[in-house]
Scaffold this motif. Structure first.
Motif, PDB file in Angstrom:
ATOM      1  N   LYS A   1       0.697  -1.180  -0.071  1.00 45.41           N
ATOM      2  CA  LYS A   1      -0.004   0.048  -0.002  1.00 45.41           C
ATOM      3  C   LYS A   1       0.784   1.122  -0.135  1.00 45.41           C
ATOM      4  N   ASP A   2       0.390   2.356  -0.738  1.00 43.37           N
ATOM      5  CA  ASP A   2       0.884   3.523  -0.549  1.00 43.37           C
ATOM      6  C   ASP A   2       0.547   4.186   0.848  1.00 43.37           C
ATOM      7  N   THR A   3       1.681   4.846   1.465  1.00 37.31           N
ATOM      8  CA  THR A   3       1.455   5.349   2.880  1.00 37.31           C
ATOM      9  C   THR A   3       0.387   6.691   2.714  1.00 37.31           C
ATOM     10  N   LEU A   4      -0.405   6.883   3.439  1.00 35.62           N
ATOM     11  CA  LEU A   4      -1.622   7.878   3.367  1.00 35.62           C
ATOM     12  C   LEU A   4      -0.942   8.912   4.482  1.00 35.62           C
ATOM     13  N   LEU A   5      -1.304  10.217   3.876  1.00 35.15           N
ATOM     14  CA  LEU A   5      -1.156  11.274   4.940  1.00 35.15           C
ATOM     15  C   LEU A   5      -2.128  11.248   5.921  1.00 35.15           C
ATOM     16  N   HIS A   6      -1.879  11.957   6.992  1.00 31.35           N
ATOM     17  CA  HIS A   6      -2.925  11.955   8.000  1.00 31.35           C
ATOM     18  C   HIS A   6      -4.194  12.249   7.622  1.00 31.35           C
ATOM     19  N   GLY A   7      -4.289  13.533   7.016  1.00 28.96           N
ATOM     20  CA  GLY A   7      -5.582  14.266   6.577  1.00 28.96           C
ATOM     21  C   GLY A   7      -6.408  13.203   5.502  1.00 28.96           C
ATOM     22  N   GLU A   8      -5.424  12.451   4.588  1.00 29.94           N
ATOM     23  CA  GLU A   8      -6.154  11.536   3.601  1.00 29.94           C
ATOM     24  C   GLU A   8      -6.908  10.459   4.332  1.00 29.94           C
ATOM     25  N   ALA A   9      -6.379   9.953   5.469  1.00 25.85           N
ATOM     26  CA  ALA A   9      -6.738   8.787   6.087  1.00 25.85           C
ATOM     27  C   ALA A   9      -8.135   9.163   6.936  1.00 25.85           C
TER      28      ALA A   9
END
Length: 361
Positions: A255-263
């Motif tokens: 998986k591509d790491t998500l930024l906090h706000g994206e999650a």
């Protein structure tokens, strides 16, 4: 000029006013040594801006850490503690945390624990850190993929929100902070939420006002409940599932790491749907919220086989008590409900709702 905001034990200053207050703060506190904690990105892009606004004779030792959530760890803290010790820091030293949420969270924790506590100042350089991470006194680090499991509540001497720093951010980092601003509207203020229906006509002055209003919303909640006994839990809207998604994507190699706000954006859609199913949240408002969030945040692929491991991360959520997973849900915009338990079958169905939405970005 934006008026300062008084918080529990410190104040938040904006733009040029912040640097004037920092100059006075340094004179009054007379620290033995000054250190600036940055990561490689803020060292390159933001240190020159910061130093250009300080007196010519201002000197500080710069401590650089690696950028990104994977480095928000006790191991990084240990490295910073060691450097502080080697550079002769003592209990009268001052640590200036210049960076995004990782730097302000980790730096606040480092300062709060080094020699049982030294002064620190936060200068958040990302939108996320300005409106959320650096406000309210929460400091800490992750435990493996588990978000913010180790930390303390401790406030900075002052906080400077210099919105000119945002000019250095890529678009995805701006969006990450926008998620927390959207959350503040949803939990507290219908009129504030309405401002995000269309940001295309706003200029930088408008954004400054929205940022200050967002900080005010969070600060007003924190002032009433500094230790998160009740009301402050409303700030976790979207975060129960959002943190679980963020943790899962952080440790899953494919998986591509998500930024906090994206999650958190995903978490807000899921938890608004759960609100509709369990707290009679209006269905038409659910559809509006979903449409607006997806107009800012690209859809993320969440496969059927991802759902069970994501849900398994919920047991680590800090709002849990006595073995129960507690959600913060909404009866309506501005009407949060704390400590709601949700059946597993609804959790699974919430992902079906998200996956069934059209992509609008």
């Amino acid at each position: 000029m934006l008026a300062p905001i008084s918080c529990n034990g410190y104040s938040i200053y904006f733009n040029e006013d912040g640097y004037e207050k920092l100059k006075h703060y340094i004179v009054e506190r007379n620290p033995s040594r000054i250190f600036i904690l940055t990561d490689e990105n803020t060292n390159e892009h933001c240190i020159p801006v910061f130093m250009g606004k300080m007196p010519a004779d201002f000197t500080a030792e710069i401590i650089e850490i690696e950028a990104g959530e994977p480095h928000k760890t006790i191991a990084t803290c240990s490295q910073v503690w060691q450097v502080l010790s080697e550079l002769g820091a003592d209990r009268k030293s001052l640590l200036i945390n210049l960076g995004g949420g990782v730097v302000t969270d980790l730096g606040g924790f480092v300062a709060s624990t080094f020699m049982r506590g030294i002064d620190f100042v936060n200068v958040p350089t990302s939108l996320l850190a300005m409106v959320d991470a650096s406000v309210g006194g929460k400091t800490g680090v992750d435990l493996g993929p588990l978000k913010n499991q180790v930390g303390v509540i401790n406030v900075p001497g002052i906080l400077i929100a210099d919105t000119s720093m945002l000019m250095t951010l890529p678009a995805n980092q701006m969006r990450s902070g926008l998620a927390e601003m959207l959350k503040h509207g949803l939990i507290q203020d219908r009129n504030y939420w309405a401002a995000f229906r269309d940001l295309s006509a706003l200029d930088m002055n408008d954004l400054d006002v929205l940022i200050r209003d967002s900080i005010m919303i969070k600060n007003n909640i924190v002032m009433q409940d500094p230790r998160e006994a009740g009301l402050r839990k409303s700030l976790n809207f979207g975060h129960t599932l959002g943190h679980a998604i963020e943790s899962y994507f952080l440790q899953a190699p494919e998986k591509d790491t998500l930024l906090h706000g994206e999650a958190i954006a995903i978490g807000m859609i899921l938890e608004t749907w759960l609100s509709a199913k369990t707290r009679q949240f209006p269905e038409d408002t659910l559809e509006e919220i979903t449409r607006i969030i997806l107009s800012y945040f690209p859809k993320v692929t969440i496969e059927k086989e991802d759902i069970a491991p994501i849900i398994s991360y919920l047991k680590y959520d800090k709002k849990n008590a006595h073995g129960h997973i507690n959600f913060l849900l909404l009866k309506d915009i501005g009407a949060p409900v704390i400590d709601v338990r949700v059946p597993d079958d609804l959790l699974i169905r919430s992902f079906s709702y998200y996956n069934g939405q059209p992509q609008t970005v």
